[in-house]
Design an enzyme around this catalytic site. Sequence first.
Site, PDB file in Angstrom:
ATOM      1  N   ASP A   1       0.867  -1.178   0.000  1.00 18.16           N
ATOM      2  CA  ASP A   1       0.000   0.000   0.000  1.00 18.16           C
ATOM      3  C   ASP A   1       0.910   1.237   0.000  1.00 18.16           C
ATOM      4  O   ASP A   1       0.500   2.315   0.384  1.00 18.16           O
ATOM      5  CB  ASP A   1      -0.885  -0.049   1.257  1.00 18.16           C
ATOM      6  CG  ASP A   1      -2.065   0.900   1.202  1.00 18.16           C
ATOM      7  OD1 ASP A   1      -2.544   1.205   0.091  1.00 18.16           O
ATOM      8  OD2 ASP A   1      -2.512   1.345   2.275  1.00 18.16           O
TER       9      ASP A   1
ATOM     10  N   LYS B   1      -0.595  -1.155  -4.743  1.00 15.71           N
ATOM     11  CA  LYS B   1      -1.326   0.077  -5.073  1.00 15.71           C
ATOM     12  C   LYS B   1      -0.604   0.841  -6.166  1.00 15.71           C
ATOM     13  O   LYS B   1       0.627   0.879  -6.201  1.00 15.71           O
ATOM     14  CB  LYS B   1      -1.409   0.954  -3.827  1.00 15.71           C
ATOM     15  CG  LYS B   1      -1.945   2.360  -4.108  1.00 15.71           C
ATOM     16  CD  LYS B   1      -2.568   2.966  -2.917  1.00 15.71           C
ATOM     17  CE  LYS B   1      -1.548   3.605  -1.992  1.00 15.71           C
ATOM     18  NZ  LYS B   1      -2.247   4.122  -0.784  1.00 15.71           N
TER      19      LYS B   1
HETATM   20  N1  SAM Z   1      -1.312   0.175   4.581  1.00 16.16           N
HETATM   21  C1  SAM Z   1      -0.974   1.122   5.663  1.00 16.16           C
HETATM   22  C2  SAM Z   1      -1.923   0.878   6.786  1.00 16.16           C
HETATM   23  O1  SAM Z   1      -2.973   0.283   6.551  1.00 16.16           O
HETATM   24  O2  SAM Z   1      -1.643   1.274   7.920  1.00 16.16           O
HETATM   25  C3  SAM Z   1      -1.014   2.549   5.136  1.00 16.16           C
HETATM   26  C4  SAM Z   1       0.109   2.836   4.170  1.00 16.16           C
HETATM   27  S1  SAM Z   1       0.340   4.532   3.716  1.00 16.16           S
HETATM   28  C5  SAM Z   1      -0.984   4.792   2.606  1.00 16.16           C
HETATM   29  C6  SAM Z   1       1.735   4.489   2.644  1.00 16.16           C
HETATM   30  C7  SAM Z   1       3.070   4.208   3.340  1.00 16.16           C
HETATM   31  O3  SAM Z   1       4.075   3.906   2.357  1.00 16.16           O
HETATM   32  C8  SAM Z   1       3.608   5.376   4.142  1.00 16.16           C
HETATM   33  O4  SAM Z   1       3.671   5.032   5.513  1.00 16.16           O
HETATM   34  C9  SAM Z   1       5.012   5.606   3.567  1.00 16.16           C
HETATM   35  O5  SAM Z   1       5.977   5.933   4.535  1.00 16.16           O
HETATM   36  C10 SAM Z   1       5.326   4.255   2.924  1.00 16.16           C
HETATM   37  N2  SAM Z   1       6.380   4.294   1.901  1.00 16.16           N
HETATM   38  C11 SAM Z   1       6.498   5.166   0.880  1.00 16.16           C
HETATM   39  N3  SAM Z   1       7.620   4.930   0.181  1.00 16.16           N
HETATM   40  C12 SAM Z   1       8.230   3.863   0.760  1.00 16.16           C
HETATM   41  C13 SAM Z   1       9.446   3.150   0.506  1.00 16.16           C
HETATM   42  N4  SAM Z   1      10.255   3.507  -0.494  1.00 16.16           N
HETATM   43  N5  SAM Z   1       9.769   2.112   1.312  1.00 16.16           N
HETATM   44  C14 SAM Z   1       8.956   1.778   2.349  1.00 16.16           C
HETATM   45  N6  SAM Z   1       7.801   2.410   2.633  1.00 16.16           N
HETATM   46  C15 SAM Z   1       7.439   3.451   1.868  1.00 16.16           C
END
Ligand code: SAM
Length: 190
Positions: free
Chosen positions: A104, A144
């Site tokens: 996600d 996603k």
């Molecule tokens: N699925 C989660 C939940 O239900 O709690 C929500 C996820 S949130 C929409 C998207 C997350 O992707 C953020 O916390 C962000 O820090 C993480 N993210 C973005 N780029 C990333 C990367 N390169 N590696 C790891 N995580 C990443």
Amino acid sequence: HYRCRSAFKLLEIDDKLRILRPGLSVLDCGAAPGAWSQVAVERVNALGTDPAVPTGFVLGVDLLRIAPLEGAVFLSEADIADPNTLRMIQSLLPAEKVDVILSDMAPNATGIKELDHQKLINLCLSLLNVSRSILKPKGTLLCKFWDGYESRLLQNRLKEQFQDVRTIKPQASRKDSAESYYLARLYKGK
Ligand code: SAM
């Protein structure tokens, strides 16, 4: 009791398409604050709550800190696109590979639609690379994406590597019009 409303998207997808079941091993990418991991812990029986079915495993990874959750292992402050992260994931898994990879993940949105789209596609492509090392043959990848001109490229990559690829638009994501998920099943492996 979920940490975030995003839980309802995964519940909806899983109720319809059955990607999580007791005993499976799951990698949850972009796991913070942890709602998808909560759903995964329940559905794979990671806590062994139901002794009549197999016990699964959940590992969550995020750039941000993730507060501890019973039944899950978290790797915080880790970038999925960084090769060191792959090594750390491998050291935390109970077996060499997982059955399911959930993503996600979303980069910080700039508001420039094309740029955000491209950044997320690139993140998904990095994840596909990670899959080579840690996804079991016949495994599942749910990721996603924000729709745009490179979605088809990602879809084609998935089709090369999985037997069954479909696009999902959960009711729970309706407000966010550009957001969709690819569900890729039956990983061909190497
Ligand atoms: N699925 C989660 C939940 O239900 O709690 C929500 C996820 S949130 C929409 C998207 C997350 O992707 C953020 O916390 C962000 O820090 C993480 N993210 C973005 N780029 C990333 C990367 N390169 N590696 C790891 N995580 C990443």
